[in-house]
Design a protein around this motif. Structure first.
Motif, PDB file in Angstrom:
ATOM      1  N   GLU A 183       0.835  -1.210   0.000  1.00  7.04           N
ATOM      2  CA  GLU A 183       0.000   0.000   0.000  1.00  7.04           C
ATOM      3  C   GLU A 183       0.874   1.267   0.000  1.00  7.04           C
ATOM      4  OE1 GLU A 183      -3.535   0.510   0.394  1.00  7.04           O
ATOM      5  OE2 GLU A 183      -3.649  -1.562  -0.309  1.00  7.04           O
ATOM      6  N   TRP A 241       1.746   3.808  -2.794  1.00  9.16           N
ATOM      7  CA  TRP A 241       0.793   4.826  -3.242  1.00  9.16           C
ATOM      8  C   TRP A 241       0.683   5.992  -2.262  1.00  9.16           C
ATOM      9  CZ3 TRP A 241      -0.790   4.378  -8.160  1.00  9.16           C
ATOM     10  CH2 TRP A 241      -0.570   3.138  -8.773  1.00  9.16           C
ATOM     11  N   LEU A 242       1.615   6.113  -1.326  1.00  8.31           N
ATOM     12  CA  LEU A 242       1.555   7.227  -0.371  1.00  8.31           C
ATOM     13  C   LEU A 242       2.454   8.401  -0.761  1.00  8.31           C
ATOM     14  CD1 LEU A 242       1.305   5.303   3.019  1.00  8.31           C
ATOM     15  CD2 LEU A 242      -0.473   6.645   1.884  1.00  8.31           C
ATOM     16  N   CYS A 243       3.193   8.258  -1.843  1.00 12.85           N
ATOM     17  CA  CYS A 243       4.034   9.369  -2.327  1.00 12.85           C
ATOM     18  C   CYS A 243       3.148  10.365  -3.060  1.00 12.85           C
ATOM     19  CB  CYS A 243       5.094   8.816  -3.272  1.00 12.85           C
ATOM     20  SG  CYS A 243       5.868  10.047  -4.338  1.00 12.85           S
ATOM     21  N   THR A 298       4.337  12.631  -5.034  1.00 12.22           N
ATOM     22  CA  THR A 298       5.177  13.072  -6.166  1.00 12.22           C
ATOM     23  C   THR A 298       5.581  14.539  -6.023  1.00 12.22           C
ATOM     24  OG1 THR A 298       3.404  13.752  -7.734  1.00 12.22           O
ATOM     25  CG2 THR A 298       3.982  11.420  -7.712  1.00 12.22           C
ATOM     26  N   ASP A 313      10.744   9.423 -10.756  1.00 10.83           N
ATOM     27  CA  ASP A 313      10.620   8.670 -12.017  1.00 10.83           C
ATOM     28  C   ASP A 313      10.652   7.165 -11.752  1.00 10.83           C
ATOM     29  OD1 ASP A 313      10.511  11.062 -13.295  1.00 10.83           O
ATOM     30  OD2 ASP A 313      12.494  10.957 -14.219  1.00 10.83           O
ATOM     31  N   PHE A 329       7.281   6.175 -10.476  1.00 10.18           N
ATOM     32  CA  PHE A 329       6.271   6.049 -11.545  1.00 10.18           C
ATOM     33  C   PHE A 329       6.388   4.672 -12.210  1.00 10.18           C
ATOM     34  CE2 PHE A 329       6.218  10.907 -11.962  1.00 10.18           C
ATOM     35  CZ  PHE A 329       4.937  11.031 -11.466  1.00 10.18           C
ATOM     36  N   ILE A 330       7.619   4.250 -12.463  1.00  9.94           N
ATOM     37  CA  ILE A 330       7.813   2.944 -13.122  1.00  9.94           C
ATOM     38  C   ILE A 330       7.285   1.826 -12.225  1.00  9.94           C
ATOM     39  CG2 ILE A 330       9.579   1.301 -13.926  1.00  9.94           C
ATOM     40  CD1 ILE A 330      11.233   3.832 -14.791  1.00  9.94           C
ATOM     41  N   ARG A 384       4.990   2.038  -9.918  1.00  7.06           N
ATOM     42  CA  ARG A 384       3.522   2.105  -9.860  1.00  7.06           C
ATOM     43  C   ARG A 384       2.898   1.561 -11.154  1.00  7.06           C
ATOM     44  NH1 ARG A 384       1.697   7.857  -7.102  1.00  7.06           N
ATOM     45  NH2 ARG A 384       2.151   7.286  -4.950  1.00  7.06           N
ATOM     46  N   ASN A 385       3.530   1.839 -12.288  1.00 11.84           N
ATOM     47  CA  ASN A 385       3.041   1.273 -13.563  1.00 11.84           C
ATOM     48  C   ASN A 385       3.093  -0.254 -13.493  1.00 11.84           C
ATOM     49  OD1 ASN A 385       3.747   3.432 -16.442  1.00 11.84           O
ATOM     50  ND2 ASN A 385       3.000   3.979 -14.439  1.00 11.84           N
ATOM     51  N   THR A 436       0.336  -1.507 -11.211  1.00 16.51           N
ATOM     52  CA  THR A 436      -0.974  -1.409 -11.875  1.00 16.51           C
ATOM     53  C   THR A 436      -1.163  -2.592 -12.820  1.00 16.51           C
ATOM     54  OG1 THR A 436      -0.883   0.997 -11.728  1.00 16.51           O
ATOM     55  CG2 THR A 436      -2.424   0.083 -13.328  1.00 16.51           C
ATOM     56  N   ARG A 437      -0.146  -2.886 -13.601  1.00 20.30           N
ATOM     57  CA  ARG A 437      -0.244  -4.003 -14.557  1.00 20.30           C
ATOM     58  C   ARG A 437      -0.324  -5.356 -13.849  1.00 20.30           C
ATOM     59  NH1 ARG A 437       0.462  -3.090 -20.212  1.00 20.30           N
ATOM     60  NH2 ARG A 437       0.693  -0.851 -20.515  1.00 20.30           N
ATOM     61  N   MET A 441      -4.478  -2.202  -8.315  1.00 23.83           N
ATOM     62  CA  MET A 441      -5.017  -0.857  -8.519  1.00 23.83           C
ATOM     63  C   MET A 441      -6.239  -0.709  -7.618  1.00 23.83           C
ATOM     64  SD  MET A 441      -6.245   0.823 -12.088  1.00 23.83           S
ATOM     65  CE  MET A 441      -5.996   2.559 -12.397  1.00 23.83           C
ATOM     66  N   SER A 442      -6.268   0.384  -6.857  1.00 28.14           N
ATOM     67  CA  SER A 442      -7.365   0.548  -5.898  1.00 28.14           C
ATOM     68  C   SER A 442      -8.663   0.905  -6.618  1.00 28.14           C
ATOM     69  CB  SER A 442      -7.009   1.647  -4.901  1.00 28.14           C
ATOM     70  OG  SER A 442      -7.010   2.894  -5.558  1.00 28.14           O
ATOM     71  N   ARG A 499      -0.151   9.231 -14.833  1.00 23.72           N
ATOM     72  CA  ARG A 499       1.251   8.857 -15.056  1.00 23.72           C
ATOM     73  C   ARG A 499       1.644   7.665 -14.183  1.00 23.72           C
ATOM     74  NH1 ARG A 499       6.661  12.781 -14.975  1.00 23.72           N
ATOM     75  NH2 ARG A 499       7.925  11.355 -16.204  1.00 23.72           N
ATOM     76  N   SER A 500       1.036   7.592 -13.000  1.00 25.86           N
ATOM     77  CA  SER A 500       1.312   6.464 -12.105  1.00 25.86           C
ATOM     78  C   SER A 500       0.725   5.163 -12.650  1.00 25.86           C
ATOM     79  CB  SER A 500       0.712   6.714 -10.713  1.00 25.86           C
ATOM     80  OG  SER A 500       1.436   7.718 -10.039  1.00 25.86           O
ATOM     81  N   PHE A 501      -0.397   5.271 -13.379  1.00 26.33           N
ATOM     82  CA  PHE A 501      -1.043   4.052 -13.887  1.00 26.33           C
ATOM     83  C   PHE A 501      -0.329   3.546 -15.141  1.00 26.33           C
ATOM     84  CE2 PHE A 501      -5.288   6.087 -12.334  1.00 26.33           C
ATOM     85  CZ  PHE A 501      -4.893   5.902 -11.013  1.00 26.33           C
ATOM     86  N   ASP A 502      -0.088   4.456 -16.099  1.00 26.26           N
ATOM     87  CA  ASP A 502       0.503   4.014 -17.361  1.00 26.26           C
ATOM     88  C   ASP A 502       1.169   5.187 -18.083  1.00 26.26           C
ATOM     89  OD1 ASP A 502       0.962   2.000 -19.418  1.00 26.26           O
ATOM     90  OD2 ASP A 502      -0.399   3.212 -20.623  1.00 26.26           O
ATOM     91  N   GLN A 503       2.490   5.149 -18.139  1.00 26.65           N
ATOM     92  CA  GLN A 503       3.225   6.287 -18.708  1.00 26.65           C
ATOM     93  C   GLN A 503       3.024   6.434 -20.216  1.00 26.65           C
ATOM     94  OE1 GLN A 503       6.404   8.085 -16.610  1.00 26.65           O
ATOM     95  NE2 GLN A 503       7.253   6.096 -16.079  1.00 26.65           N
ATOM     96  N   HIS A 542       4.708  20.967  -8.359  1.00 27.19           N
ATOM     97  CA  HIS A 542       5.068  20.792  -9.778  1.00 27.19           C
ATOM     98  C   HIS A 542       5.265  22.107 -10.533  1.00 27.19           C
ATOM     99  CE1 HIS A 542       3.337  16.409  -9.810  1.00 27.19           C
ATOM    100  NE2 HIS A 542       4.137  16.649  -8.801  1.00 27.19           N
ATOM    101  N   VAL A 559      -2.809  10.494  -3.766  1.00 29.58           N
ATOM    102  CA  VAL A 559      -2.987  10.302  -2.318  1.00 29.58           C
ATOM    103  C   VAL A 559      -4.361  10.802  -1.868  1.00 29.58           C
ATOM    104  CG1 VAL A 559      -2.075  10.856  -0.020  1.00 29.58           C
ATOM    105  CG2 VAL A 559      -0.502  10.347  -1.888  1.00 29.58           C
ATOM    106  N   LYS A 604      -6.920   8.009  -3.006  1.00 30.49           N
ATOM    107  CA  LYS A 604      -6.794   6.673  -2.426  1.00 30.49           C
ATOM    108  C   LYS A 604      -6.649   6.689  -0.905  1.00 30.49           C
ATOM    109  CE  LYS A 604      -4.173   2.374  -2.868  1.00 30.49           C
ATOM    110  NZ  LYS A 604      -3.891   2.134  -1.465  1.00 30.49           N
TER     111      LYS A 604
END
Lengths: 148, 283
Positions: free
Chosen positions: A43, A46-48, A50, A66, A69-70, A72-73, A76-77, A81-82, B51-55, B156, B202, B205
């Motif tokens: 879990e 998902w607390l960052c 960014t 970065d 992000f990778i 988390r991608n 997700t795959r 995913m919540s 971006r977190s789900f799919d770049q 950002h 955040v 979720k």
């Protein structure tokens, strides 16, 4: 990522880590060691927020956000995913926005002299069709359905 | 200086706080900067979630927005840190990695579009500070304001600083100077540069964690008697404003820089859309 020497400046700079069990340094270490099964279901991933504070202060200039992000991608795959995040994905497929659009704001827009619908995918069918087509080409619709 | 931009309104401003959209349009009109419509633009898409789900999806959807502006031959101006973060960084990727640009164009081709990497992405506060300038802005202040305000840069807008290079990310002054031309005083407070808590998915979720971060910030602002929060991002704006429903007792109005300028420039109150705000404010 291999430049990281585990100094912990990232964890010390993290506004989320101050309040939660999220430990930036630990995630990077686990990623260095390839511990996918520990990283992806967690879990904490998902607390960052960014916010990039860690990236600004990293003495080794590791692109921590970065990397996140990778990861988390990948999560997700892998199906992590919540429900809340799936809903955001569904909004994107429906109106091209992360958030829904309510009647009260429509009324306020008209009262202020703005068009009821903004000139975006929200009020432009052709644009929304193109937007959705791009998401489908990228497999986004399947990605969000695949989450558990 | 460029006096024409494609206005990227994003999602949270038009769908939650239309006053931010209208105040921006009116304030820039008053300063003779033309904002052209980016008809059919979609979500930037949001840096923390999409971006977190799919770049790949993130990059392709951002490229579509960039292509819309490129077709009109104008640079994009955003009124939100999230939109700025996504569009600026996606543009950077596309301008520096030809293979990514090629991949994205294969996808855009399916809807008859193409991007060649020819435009810049700007944040409206950067345009105000670096293109228009404090002296010029000051000339439009008809109604000087007198408050102690807490500025919120957000994340950002300035970071990652290596890419954006707009101001020092730890001790910036750009926004403090931009608010002070209206007569208000920008006050210092603990953890001024800390995140509002909403980003990165955040808020959606783990809303309790986001709320805790916001509470920290509100406490620090209350301690030094901040009378309002000035932001440059509708998402930070939403987090500060709506969180106060769950955090009673602060009662600190949250105002986007465009709305502050609207007040100072003497725009009619209706064009500021303050009734959409959770925390009411009468000036």
């Amino acid at each position: 990522m291999n430049l990281c020497y585990q100094c912990g400046t990232c964890t010390g700079s993290c506004p989320s880590g101050r309040l939660t069990a999220f430990r930036t340094r630990q995630i990077i270490r686990r990623a260095q060691l390839g511990l996918k099964d520990e990283i992806l279901p967690a879990e904490e991933l998902w607390l960052c927020t960014t916010c990039y504070s860690c990236v600004e202060r990293c003495p080794r200039q590791v692109e921590i956000t970065d990397i996140l992000f990778i990861l988390r991608n990948m999560a997700t795959r892998a199906g992590y995913m919540s429900e809340q995040h799936k809903k955001i994905g569904e909004n994107m497929l429906r109106i091209g926005s992360t958030i829904p659009f309510g009647e009260d704001v429509k009324k306020l827009r008209v009262k202020m002299g703005l068009p009821e619908n903004p000139p975006t995918t929200v009020g432009d069918k052709k644009a929304m069709d193109d937007f959705r087509k791009i998401m489908e080409e990228c497999g986004f619709d399947k990605i969000i359905k695949g989450g558990k | 200086m460029a006096n024409k931009f494609a206005l990227f309104i994003g999602c949270v401003a038009p769908l939650r706080y239309p006053g931010i959209e209208l105040a921006t349009r009116e304030v820039f009109k008053a300063m003779n900067v033309e904002l052209v419509e980016l008809q059919g633009a979609g979500c930037c898409p949001a840096p923390g979630v999409i971006r977190s789900f799919d770049q790949s999806t993130w990059l392709a959807l951002a490229a579509r927005n960039l292509a819309l502006a490129e077709k009109q031959g104008v640079d994009i101006m955003t009124i939100c840190n999230g939109c700025f973060g996504s569009l600026f960084e996606a543009n950077h990727v596309l301008q520096h990695h030809p293979e990514k640009l090629k991949e994205v164009n294969q996808i855009l081709g399916k809807v008859g579009m193409r991007y060649s990497g020819g435009i810049k992405v700007r944040h409206f506060a950067d345009v105000l500070y670096h293109d228009i300038g404090l002296e010029q802005i000051k000339k439009h202040v008809k109604n000087p304001l007198n408050y102690n305000v807490a500025v919120h840069y957000g994340c950002h807008f300035l970071k990652p600083a290596k890419l954006k290079n707009l101001d020092d990310p730890e001790r910036p002054k750009l926004l403090d100077e931009l608010v002070e031309v209206t007569g208000v005083k920008s006050i210092n407070f603990r953890d001024k540069m800390m995140c509002c808590g909403a980003g990165g998915g955040v808020r959606s979720k783990s809303s309790a964690t986001a709320l805790k971060m916001t509470e920290e910030k509100l406490k620090n602002i209350k301690t030094v008697n901040g009378q309002m929060i000035i932001d440059v991002c509708p998402f930070c704006h939403l987090q500060y404003d709506r969180s106060q429903k769950d955090l009673p007792g602060f009662d600190i109005p949250v105002i986007h820089l465009s709305q502050l300028y609207g007040m100072a420039f003497g725009l009619p109150r209706e064009s500021l859309g303050l009734e959409a705000h959770e925390v009411k404010f009468n000036f």
